[in-house]
Design a protein around this motif. Sequence first.
Motif, short mmCIF file in Angstrom:
data_model
loop_
_atom_site.label_atom_id
_atom_site.label_comp_id
_atom_site.label_asym_id
_atom_site.label_seq_id
_atom_site.Cartn_x
_atom_site.Cartn_y
_atom_site.Cartn_z
N ARG A 12 0.82 -1.22 0.00
CA ARG A 12 0.00 0.00 0.00
C ARG A 12 0.85 1.27 0.00
O ARG A 12 0.41 2.31 -0.47
N SER A 13 2.06 1.19 0.56
CA SER A 13 2.84 2.41 0.70
C SER A 13 4.10 2.43 -0.16
O SER A 13 4.95 3.29 0.04
N SER A 14 4.24 1.51 -1.09
CA SER A 14 5.43 1.51 -1.94
C SER A 14 5.06 1.14 -3.37
O SER A 14 4.09 0.44 -3.62
N ILE A 15 5.86 1.64 -4.29
CA ILE A 15 5.62 1.41 -5.71
C ILE A 15 6.90 0.83 -6.31
O ILE A 15 7.99 1.32 -6.07
N GLY A 16 6.75 -0.23 -7.10
CA GLY A 16 7.87 -0.77 -7.85
C GLY A 16 8.75 -1.75 -7.11
O GLY A 16 9.82 -2.10 -7.59
N PHE A 17 8.33 -2.22 -5.94
CA PHE A 17 9.13 -3.16 -5.18
C PHE A 17 8.62 -4.59 -5.31
O PHE A 17 8.91 -5.44 -4.48
N ASP A 18 7.87 -4.86 -6.36
CA ASP A 18 7.27 -6.19 -6.54
C ASP A 18 8.33 -7.29 -6.53
O ASP A 18 8.14 -8.34 -5.93
N ARG A 19 9.46 -7.05 -7.18
CA ARG A 19 10.52 -8.06 -7.25
C ARG A 19 11.07 -8.37 -5.86
O ARG A 19 11.32 -9.53 -5.53
N VAL A 20 11.23 -7.36 -5.03
CA VAL A 20 11.74 -7.57 -3.67
C VAL A 20 10.74 -8.40 -2.87
O VAL A 20 11.13 -9.36 -2.18
N PHE A 21 9.46 -8.08 -2.97
CA PHE A 21 8.45 -8.84 -2.24
C PHE A 21 8.39 -10.29 -2.74
O PHE A 21 8.25 -11.22 -1.94
N ASP A 22 8.53 -10.49 -4.05
CA ASP A 22 8.55 -11.84 -4.60
C ASP A 22 9.75 -12.63 -4.06
O ASP A 22 9.62 -13.81 -3.72
N LEU A 23 10.91 -11.97 -3.96
CA LEU A 23 12.09 -12.64 -3.41
C LEU A 23 11.88 -13.05 -1.96
O LEU A 23 12.24 -14.16 -1.55
N LEU A 24 11.29 -12.16 -1.17
CA LEU A 24 11.04 -12.48 0.23
C LEU A 24 10.05 -13.63 0.38
O LEU A 24 10.25 -14.53 1.21
N GLU A 25 9.00 -13.60 -0.41
CA GLU A 25 8.01 -14.68 -0.34
C GLU A 25 8.61 -16.01 -0.78
O GLU A 25 8.34 -17.05 -0.18
N THR A 26 9.46 -15.99 -1.80
CA THR A 26 10.12 -17.21 -2.27
C THR A 26 11.07 -17.74 -1.20
O THR A 26 11.14 -18.95 -0.98
N ALA A 27 11.78 -16.84 -0.53
CA ALA A 27 12.72 -17.27 0.51
C ALA A 27 11.99 -17.94 1.66
O ALA A 27 12.49 -18.91 2.25
N VAL A 28 10.80 -17.48 1.98
CA VAL A 28 10.03 -18.08 3.07
C VAL A 28 9.52 -19.46 2.68
O VAL A 28 9.54 -20.39 3.47
N ARG A 29 9.10 -19.61 1.42
CA ARG A 29 8.54 -20.89 0.96
C ARG A 29 9.59 -21.94 0.64
O ARG A 29 9.32 -23.12 0.69
N THR A 30 10.80 -21.52 0.26
CA THR A 30 11.82 -22.46 -0.18
C THR A 30 12.40 -23.21 1.02
O THR A 30 12.81 -22.59 2.00
N PRO A 31 12.44 -24.53 0.95
CA PRO A 31 13.05 -25.28 2.04
C PRO A 31 14.54 -24.99 2.12
O PRO A 31 15.19 -24.76 1.10
N GLN A 32 15.06 -24.98 3.33
CA GLN A 32 16.47 -24.68 3.52
C GLN A 32 17.32 -25.84 3.02
O GLN A 32 17.14 -26.97 3.44
N PRO A 33 18.26 -25.56 2.13
CA PRO A 33 19.13 -26.63 1.63
C PRO A 33 20.16 -27.01 2.69
O PRO A 33 20.32 -26.31 3.69
N ASP A 34 20.85 -28.11 2.45
CA ASP A 34 21.91 -28.46 3.38
C ASP A 34 23.02 -27.42 3.27
O ASP A 34 23.03 -26.59 2.38
N ASN A 35 23.92 -27.44 4.19
CA ASN A 35 24.96 -26.42 4.25
C ASN A 35 26.24 -26.85 3.56
O ASN A 35 27.32 -26.47 3.99
#
Length: 155
Positions: A12-35
Motif C-alpha cells: 500500500r505504501s510503496s511502488i515498484g518493489f514487486d521483485r523484492v516482495f517476490d524474493l522475500l516470499e520465495t525465501a520463506v517458501r523455499t526449504p532450507q538446503p543443506d549447508n
Amino acid sequence: MRTVLDFSPLHRSSIGFDRVFDLLETAVRTPQPDNWPPFDSIKIGEDQYRITMALAGFSRDDLQIEVQNNLLTVSGERKTDHVGEVLHRGIANRPFTRRFELAEHMQVTRAELRDGLLTIDFKRELPEALKPRTIPIGGTEKAASETRLLQSRAA
C-alpha cells in the motif's frame, strides 16, 4: 515451524518493489538446503562482492558456473574417484548445486579455483541512465522578464 509474512501493508505504501516482495516470499517458501559446500559471502568494496566456496577435491572440469535471469548457479560433480579401497571417507564427494539470487545490475567479473577454494567476484555496474545526475534549474531569468512584460501590458 513455518512463518507466514503479510506484505500487504508494504504494497500500500510503496511502488515498484514487486521483485523484492517476490524474493522475500520465495525465501520463506523455499526449504532450507543443506549447508554443503560451505561458503563465505563478503562485501569487499562499495559495489564489489565475493563468494568463496570450500571445494576440496574438485577440479575446474568438475565445476560449472552459470548466470541466468539474476540467478547464479554453481554446481559440481566429481568425475574421478580414488583408486583403491576407501577405508574412510571424510572429504565430501557428492554432487552439489548452490544458487544465489543476484541483485539487479550485478556482473560476475572473475571466477578462480585455487587451493580448494572457488572464488567468484561480482561488481554492481549501473547503466549511465540509472546513475544519479544533476538537473539544472533554468528559466528563472526568462520567467522573471516574461512576468514583468505581462505585468506592464496589464497596467
